[in-house]
Design a protein around this motif. Structure first.
Motif, short mmCIF file in Angstrom:
data_model
loop_
_atom_site.label_atom_id
_atom_site.label_comp_id
_atom_site.label_asym_id
_atom_site.label_seq_id
_atom_site.Cartn_x
_atom_site.Cartn_y
_atom_site.Cartn_z
N LEU A 1 8.23 12.11 -9.45
CA LEU A 1 7.91 12.82 -8.33
C LEU A 1 7.00 12.53 -7.60
N GLU A 2 6.07 12.18 -8.20
CA GLU A 2 4.86 11.81 -7.57
C GLU A 2 4.67 10.43 -6.94
N ASP A 3 5.88 9.61 -7.19
CA ASP A 3 5.90 8.44 -6.26
C ASP A 3 6.41 8.58 -4.93
N SER A 4 6.75 9.83 -4.52
CA SER A 4 7.27 10.28 -3.11
C SER A 4 5.90 10.12 -2.30
N ALA A 5 6.21 9.06 -1.45
CA ALA A 5 4.90 8.55 -0.30
C ALA A 5 5.72 7.66 0.65
N MET A 6 4.70 7.41 1.53
CA MET A 6 5.27 6.08 2.49
C MET A 6 4.71 4.93 1.72
N TYR A 7 5.41 3.82 1.99
CA TYR A 7 5.05 2.44 1.14
C TYR A 7 4.89 1.66 2.40
N PHE A 8 3.83 1.16 2.50
CA PHE A 8 3.78 0.03 3.55
C PHE A 8 3.62 -1.49 3.08
N CYS A 9 3.92 -2.33 3.65
CA CYS A 9 4.01 -3.64 3.35
C CYS A 9 3.06 -4.17 4.26
N PRO B 1 6.26 -0.87 9.27
CA PRO B 1 6.17 0.60 9.67
C PRO B 1 6.54 1.47 8.60
N GLY B 2 6.69 0.84 7.10
CA GLY B 2 6.75 1.57 5.99
C GLY B 2 8.21 2.21 5.89
N THR B 3 8.07 2.59 4.58
CA THR B 3 9.49 3.05 3.87
C THR B 3 8.98 4.63 3.43
N ARG B 4 9.73 5.58 3.83
CA ARG B 4 9.24 6.88 3.28
C ARG B 4 10.09 6.87 2.02
N LEU B 5 9.60 7.09 0.97
CA LEU B 5 10.31 7.31 -0.25
C LEU B 5 10.32 8.89 -0.69
N THR B 6 11.23 9.19 -0.88
CA THR B 6 11.49 10.88 -1.47
C THR B 6 12.11 10.79 -2.63
N VAL B 7 11.51 11.24 -3.63
CA VAL B 7 11.96 11.23 -5.15
C VAL B 7 12.37 12.84 -5.45
N THR B 8 13.44 13.33 -5.81
CA THR B 8 13.79 14.62 -6.12
C THR B 8 14.19 15.17 -7.31
N TYR C 1 1.05 -1.17 -0.01
CA TYR C 1 0.16 0.13 0.14
C TYR C 1 0.96 1.12 -0.01
N ARG C 2 0.34 2.37 -0.32
CA ARG C 2 0.95 3.66 -0.24
C ARG C 2 0.22 4.78 0.51
N GLN C 3 0.92 5.60 0.95
CA GLN C 3 0.13 6.80 1.74
C GLN C 3 0.83 8.06 1.43
N ILE C 4 0.39 8.69 0.39
CA ILE C 4 0.92 10.20 0.32
C ILE C 4 0.76 11.00 1.34
N LEU C 5 1.39 11.86 1.78
CA LEU C 5 1.45 12.72 2.84
C LEU C 5 0.25 13.46 3.04
N GLY C 6 -0.35 12.84 4.29
CA GLY C 6 -1.47 13.45 4.62
C GLY C 6 -2.80 12.94 4.17
N GLN C 7 -2.65 11.94 3.41
CA GLN C 7 -3.75 11.37 2.57
C GLN C 7 -4.16 9.90 3.01
N LYS C 8 -5.20 9.25 2.57
CA LYS C 8 -5.64 7.88 2.98
C LYS C 8 -4.56 6.85 2.38
N VAL C 9 -4.55 5.81 2.93
CA VAL C 9 -3.66 4.64 2.55
C VAL C 9 -4.41 4.08 1.31
N GLU C 10 -3.69 3.75 0.26
CA GLU C 10 -4.19 3.18 -1.01
C GLU C 10 -3.44 1.83 -1.46
N PHE C 11 -4.27 1.17 -1.77
CA PHE C 11 -3.80 -0.31 -2.09
C PHE C 11 -3.13 -0.28 -3.55
N LEU C 12 -1.83 -0.87 -3.71
CA LEU C 12 -1.35 -1.13 -4.82
C LEU C 12 -1.40 -2.46 -5.33
#
Lengths: 114, 112
Positions: free
Chosen positions: A84-92, A107-114, A35-46
């Protein structure tokens, strides 16, 4: 108590680079999810994975994404060319099977794409 | 059809009070309704869950009330404590080990 673990906790990458996020699900679980969660948004299934193949995937999970269970314990998510839009928390997450629907999240991996 | 609508977006409750968070769904095929608690920088932690064959489930200070005909379910936190301050997500899924559809979350603040 068994738990889902994820590495790394934070990954910074440049746009266009490939990243691999790693997860170790709970040992006797058979279903695995990303799953992923963009900052401040809901958790979304991948994607979900069972018996060494994808069982379901969302519209977010396009050709840039892939999953693999390379050995008996790890479960990985690969993003081939990050945007850039892949920046999010990724949860297994993982779950057992049958009537035990409970999904347990890492606990998640915070992915930051610059 | 796949959405789960959650309200309120944020909630402030006095210590010792009751926190109530509501969710509504459209898909009558949903068969499993969990609530997750998430602290900043952490993953969602399963709090309590219910199946549609019961109308209420209680675990300690946490209770899920489920109204199948109204397609609504809610989380009640009794005797709310500052340590309960977190974001709460409701979710729903079909039968079996299927993907969870999450609500947008409720940020709960319990003040002394």
């Amino acid at each position: 108590e068994p738990e889902v673990t994820q590495t790394p906790s934070h990954q910074v990458t440049q746009m266009g680079q490939e990243v691999i996020l790693r997860c170790v699900p709970i040992s006797n679980h058979l279903y695995f999810y990303w799953y992923r969660q963009i900052l401040g948004q809901k958790v979304e299934f991948l994607v979900s994975f069972y018996n060494n193949e994808i069982s379901e995937k969302s519209e977010i999970f396009d050709d840039q994404f892939s999953v693999e269970r390379p050995d008996g314990s790890n479960f990985t998510l690969k993003i081939r060319s990050t945007k850039l839009e892949d920046s999010a928390m990724y949860f297994c997450a993982s779950s057992y099977y049958g009537t035990a629907y409970e999904q347990y999240f890492g606990p998640g991996t915070r992915l930051t794409v610059t | 059809q796949q959405q789960v609508k959650q309200s309120p977006q944020s909630l402030i409750v006095q210590k010792g009070g009751i926190s109530i968070i509501n969710c509504a769904y459209e898909n009558t095929a949903f068969d499993y309704f969990p609530w997750y608690q998430q602290f900043p920088g952490k993953g969602p932690a399963l709090l309590i869950a219910i199946r549609p064959d019961v109308s209420e489930k209680k675990e300690g200070r946490f209770t899920i009330s489920f109204n199948k005909s109204a397609k609504q379910f809610s989380l009640h936190i009794m005797d709310s404590q500052p340590g309960d301050s977190a974001t709460y997500f409701c979710a729903a899924s079909l039968a079996g080990n299927t993907p969870l559809v999450f609500g947008k979350g409720t940020r709960l603040s319990v003040i002394a």
